[in-house]
Design a protein around this motif. Sequence first.
Motif: not given
Length: 418
Positions: A97-119
């Motif tokens: 995100r610091l390098a320019g990705a938006s919160y929604e972009e990160v979430a759309a590729r399975g990161g974001g909340i779903l990354a914390t769900v896996r952990a």
Amino acid sequence: MWDLLVRRARLATMTPGPPWGEVPGLGGCFTAGDDRPGALAVAGGRIAWLGPDAALPAGAAARLELDAEGRLLTPGLVDAHTHLVHAGSRSAEWGERLAGASYEEVAARGGGILATVRATRAAGLEGLLEQARPRLAALLGDGVTTVEVKSGYGLDLETELTMLRAARRLGADLPVTVRTSFLGAHAVPQEFAGRRSAYLDFMIERVLPAAVAEGLADAVDAYCEPHAFSPAEVARLFDAAARHGLPVKLHAEQRSDQGGAALVASRRGLSADHLEHLSPAGVAALAAAGTVAVLLPGAFLHLRETRRPPVAALRAAGVPMAVATDLNPGTSPLGSLTAAMNLACTLFGLSPAEALAGATRHGARALGLLDRGELAAGQRADLALWSLDHPADLAGRIALPSLATRVVAGAVHHAPTR
Ligand code: DI6
Ligand code: FE
């Protein structure tokens, strides 16, 4: 004979009362004045008496006396919005995100909340407790005596219940009140991809009833955004909450205006949280319903947002404003409520007195709790004694340890840094 008597304290009562004068420049904050220190007595876990030191009844005595030496005594702080039970770290995605990705972009590729769900699914109850304890310890060391904890990183039957059991266990093991919110509508998990309606059915028909049956949910929350759940989907969940007799709250208007505040207000909800994109109609709806606006400046900071919640409009409409940490691994990795108070002032324009009210009185109301958040006879004896003199000092510093003693239901816990 009282259980506890605190003498020579500068009381920030957060409520008017006969002997109290409003602190100059600090509306809503009342003390007995510099030259007239206050005293506060506790019996049976409640505040039994308070007033100017000089007005203590003759022969007043307590099993334990604390000399505050003129320092500040406030209600114990209330953190009304956290996700402190979760596993894993998301700093790699923060780098993206610091390098320019938006919160929604990160979430759309399975990161974001779903990354914390896996952990979180992989952690188990003991693993969750092990990771949550130091986060909670940080809040307690900062004067918190009541904290809200959400589920929402399980998104399956077993893990949603495990998160809530972990929250309940923390409240049983540590001197703090834990209030839980069921946040099954946080994201659609991978196994329900493309089947949103079936996921909501599952939450409404299986998971929420199981949480209620085990006494694990004090309220129902949801995440209302285009990349999360729509107002119509949230309304279905709120209908289910009403059938179980549970109050509702909502992550509303954080990234866009979905009319979430008006929705939660229409259900006489406890709170609408975030509100950066709140409209004038949303402000009016909150005011009419008495729903608390919970401001979360840690998320605003960490997401590098630029649009602020309409604080002047909320203030003018008389909407109570709470301040909370939103402690979570993705958007607000913030473990200090006094730091959140500072950010609410520096980023959102609250006054130091509003920030203090937001972390005491209004934080308690955002959880539906009327028995705390003020220094008044009959209130729960949840107190924080600070190595500070002035109420504005609390919001006026960032991450400088200043708690001397925490009192929870009348029991005294000295801070190690005292
Ligand atoms: N609270 C939330 O639940 C979401 N944003 C927020 O401020 C998402 C949190 C996350 O990304 O894990
Ligand atoms: Fe949140």
